[in-house]
Design a protein around this motif. Structure first.
Motif, mmCIF file in Angstrom:
data_model
loop_
_atom_site.group_PDB
_atom_site.id
_atom_site.type_symbol
_atom_site.label_atom_id
_atom_site.label_comp_id
_atom_site.label_asym_id
_atom_site.label_seq_id
_atom_site.Cartn_x
_atom_site.Cartn_y
_atom_site.Cartn_z
ATOM 1 N N GLY A 1 -0.671 30.619 29.353
ATOM 2 C CA GLY A 1 -0.526 31.321 28.094
ATOM 3 C C GLY A 1 -1.590 30.876 27.107
ATOM 4 N N ILE A 2 -1.502 31.423 25.917
ATOM 5 C CA ILE A 2 -2.438 31.120 24.846
ATOM 6 C C ILE A 2 -1.676 30.452 23.714
ATOM 7 C CG2 ILE A 2 -4.003 32.100 23.140
ATOM 8 C CD1 ILE A 2 -5.038 32.173 25.995
ATOM 9 N N HIS A 3 -2.206 29.335 23.233
ATOM 10 C CA HIS A 3 -1.576 28.637 22.113
ATOM 11 C C HIS A 3 -2.173 29.185 20.821
ATOM 12 C CE1 HIS A 3 0.749 25.582 20.206
ATOM 13 N NE2 HIS A 3 -0.304 25.047 19.630
ATOM 14 N N HIS A 4 -1.407 29.977 20.093
ATOM 15 C CA HIS A 4 -1.935 30.736 18.965
ATOM 16 C C HIS A 4 -2.091 29.914 17.686
ATOM 17 C CE1 HIS A 4 -1.592 34.661 21.007
ATOM 18 N NE2 HIS A 4 -0.544 34.117 21.595
ATOM 19 N N ILE A 5 -1.264 28.899 17.501
ATOM 20 C CA ILE A 5 -1.249 28.165 16.231
ATOM 21 C C ILE A 5 -2.137 26.945 16.366
ATOM 22 C CG2 ILE A 5 0.200 27.060 14.494
ATOM 23 C CD1 ILE A 5 2.558 28.669 15.596
ATOM 24 N N SER A 6 -3.354 27.025 15.815
ATOM 25 C CA SER A 6 -4.331 25.958 16.015
ATOM 26 C C SER A 6 -3.943 24.664 15.322
ATOM 27 C CB SER A 6 -5.706 26.421 15.506
ATOM 28 O OG SER A 6 -5.632 26.743 14.128
ATOM 29 N N GLU A 7 -3.130 24.745 14.249
ATOM 30 C CA GLU A 7 -2.757 23.517 13.544
ATOM 31 C C GLU A 7 -1.820 22.649 14.372
ATOM 32 O OE1 GLU A 7 -4.120 26.525 10.760
ATOM 33 O OE2 GLU A 7 -2.560 26.510 12.301
ATOM 34 N N ASN A 8 -1.078 23.262 15.264
ATOM 35 C CA ASN A 8 -0.153 22.509 16.115
ATOM 36 C C ASN A 8 -0.932 21.919 17.273
ATOM 37 O OD1 ASN A 8 1.916 21.542 17.672
ATOM 38 N ND2 ASN A 8 3.235 23.315 17.321
ATOM 39 N N ASN A 9 -0.794 20.612 17.484
ATOM 40 C CA ASN A 9 -1.683 19.929 18.433
ATOM 41 C C ASN A 9 -1.120 19.886 19.847
ATOM 42 O OD1 ASN A 9 -4.260 19.009 17.784
ATOM 43 N ND2 ASN A 9 -3.710 16.952 18.418
ATOM 44 N N THR A 10 -0.592 20.991 20.313
ATOM 45 C CA THR A 10 -0.062 21.058 21.664
ATOM 46 C C THR A 10 -1.165 20.877 22.690
ATOM 47 O OG1 THR A 10 1.680 22.558 20.956
ATOM 48 C CG2 THR A 10 1.154 22.536 23.300
ATOM 49 N N SER A 11 -0.861 20.119 23.755
ATOM 50 C CA SER A 11 -1.835 19.894 24.818
ATOM 51 C C SER A 11 -1.671 20.928 25.925
ATOM 52 C CB SER A 11 -1.639 18.504 25.431
ATOM 53 O OG SER A 11 -2.475 17.570 24.817
#
Length: 448
Positions: free
Chosen positions: A228-238
């Protein structure tokens, strides 16, 4: 020179730092839309993220679909939006400036200490793949979890990103500059370290049509074969595991530097000298610098391709000493060298020459303490603040070594002929990378 142009383009088009400048014209083709990239590790001295090329595009790691659609139809340029931009500019001695880039040409002043650049202009095209198209693709293609690249990323717990926006040159452009820098002093350093020196150096580069100047990425997340694509750049998900976050205050920088370079302080004196000599060679030679950085990165990330051998006789002693260490000690020292080179890569060629001169003059400890005092003024002493965001620093050029003065001026510190120096926020960002470099070199050159 290419990096100067791309940094200026990225900064003026997106001051928030999400638009990433391409650092090398050799690598630019690996940052086109759909290219997969890895993020360089975060450091306190690098405020905006930067990325490393890979040899893969998105379709290389996806399994074939059942719908019979070709990769070209799903990933083709016909689904990309585009807009035209243009920018033009010039630079002259000791001029700093700013620009707002628009669809009409605007003037750009490129700042720099005592440098001159002829007028230049770039016509650019922004290409953008809507994120919605990537979302659709996640439902039509699965990740090939057996792909060696994906397996290596998972093993090393590295994040993965895909380029979805680019700024590329829509016409060929030439850029040239004549650098006097700090004049005779830098010419003397070139003569001293390279057996050559001139009062003026001319450099030029031709940027071809279609060359990628800057890009924007979005993070890929992978769970089993689903992606998938992580849309929220501020959240530092790996991509695979959780990731930490580094803040930019000087206290955090100081802690980070100490932690990453701790292995140097535990080296015997003779080995410190061996490591220092290798780094001094890297400061003189860009090819050696890149080779050493690549090897230390491979050890740091524990990749299977790492070989501590070299054709460069100037690196053999250091790499030989690393081979004799335990796995843990090897990793710790590789981390320290890799971190040091990362900080040094933020310096210009002229700044690296000044660092070499500082090592020879045994001035590194003094310079490190001086930069620390500057940051103390910034964080604790509000009376040192002046109007316009400038900060006054208790520093006088009288009696100070010209090497130290040149180093500070190259990092953005303005030194008028009085008892104070002046630095703004952008200058302090440059001083952060300088501090990390000085700290590492001080540890290696300290024989106590």
């Amino acid at each position: 020179m290419f990096k100067k142009v791309t940094q200026n383009v990225a900064k003026q088009m997106d001051p928030k730092g999400e638009l990433v400048p391409v650092e090398s014209i050799v690598d630019q083709d690996h940052f086109r839309i759909h290219c997969l990239v890895r993020r360089k590790r975060k450091t306190a001295f690098r405020p905006f993220p930067s990325y490393k090329r890979t040899e893969y595009k998105l379709h290389d790691v996806l399994l074939p679909g059942k719908d019979g659609k070709s990769d070209e139809s799903l990933l083709g340029r016909d689904q990309q939006d585009s807009r035209q931009y243009a920018t033009a500019g010039s630079a002259c001695d000791r001029v700093d400036g700013a620009v707002s880039v628009a669809t009409e040409p605007t003037l750009v002043e490129l700042g720099g200490s005592a440098s001159f650049s002829k007028k230049w202009s770039i016509k650019m095209e922004e290409r953008h793949l809507p994120v919605q198209q990537l979302d659709v693709l996640t439902t039509e293609r699965k990740v090939n979890t057996n792909h060696p690249f994906i397996q290596q990323l998972r093993k090393d717990e590295q994040n993965l990103y895909v380029v979805h926006e680019t700024i590329e040159a829509s016409e060929e452009v030439s850029y040239e500059e004549s650098t006097k820098a700090t004049g005779k002093f830098v010419a003397q350093l070139y003569a001293k370290f390279f057996a050559k020196g001139t009062s003026m150096r001319k450099q030029s580069i031709t940027i071809p049509k279609g060359c990628i100047l800057a890009f924007r990425v979005i993070q890929v997340t992978i769970k089993d074969a689903e992606w998938g694509i992580h849309h929220i750049s501020e959240n530092n998900t790996s991509t695979f595991v959780s990731d930490g976050i580094t803040q930019g205050q000087f206290g955090v920088l100081k802690k980070e530097v100490k932690q990453n370079c701790q292995a140097f302080s535990q080296l015997p004196v003779e080995l410190r000298g061996t490591f220092l000599e290798a780094i001094k060679v890297a400061l003189r030679d860009k090819d050696v610098f890149q080779e050493l950085a690549q090897k230390m990165e491979e050890v740091y990330y524990k990749t299977n391709t790492c070989e501590l051998t070299t054709q460069s006789p100037k690196l053999k002693d250091m790499l030989s000493s690393l081979q004799s260490l335990s796995r843990n000690d090897l990793h710790s020292l590789a981390e320290a060298v890799y971190y040091t080179l990362d900080a040094l890569s933020e310096q210009t060629e002229e700044q690296r020459l000044v660092l070499l001169e500082s090592l020879e003059k045994k001035a590194v400890r003094h310079q490190r303490n001086l930069v620390e005092r500057f940051f103390k003024c910034k964080t604790e002493d509000t009376e040192w603040r002046s109007g316009g965001g400038d900060i006054l620093l208790p520093f006088s050029a009288d009696g100070e070594d010209k090497t130290t003065i040149a180093m500070l001026e190259m990092s953005g510190v303005r030194i008028p002929k009085n008892e104070f120096a002046i630095c703004d926020e952008e200058g302090f960002l440059a001083l952060e990378a300088l501090y990390a470099s000085l700290y590492s070199l001080d540890l290696l050159s300290n024989s106590e």
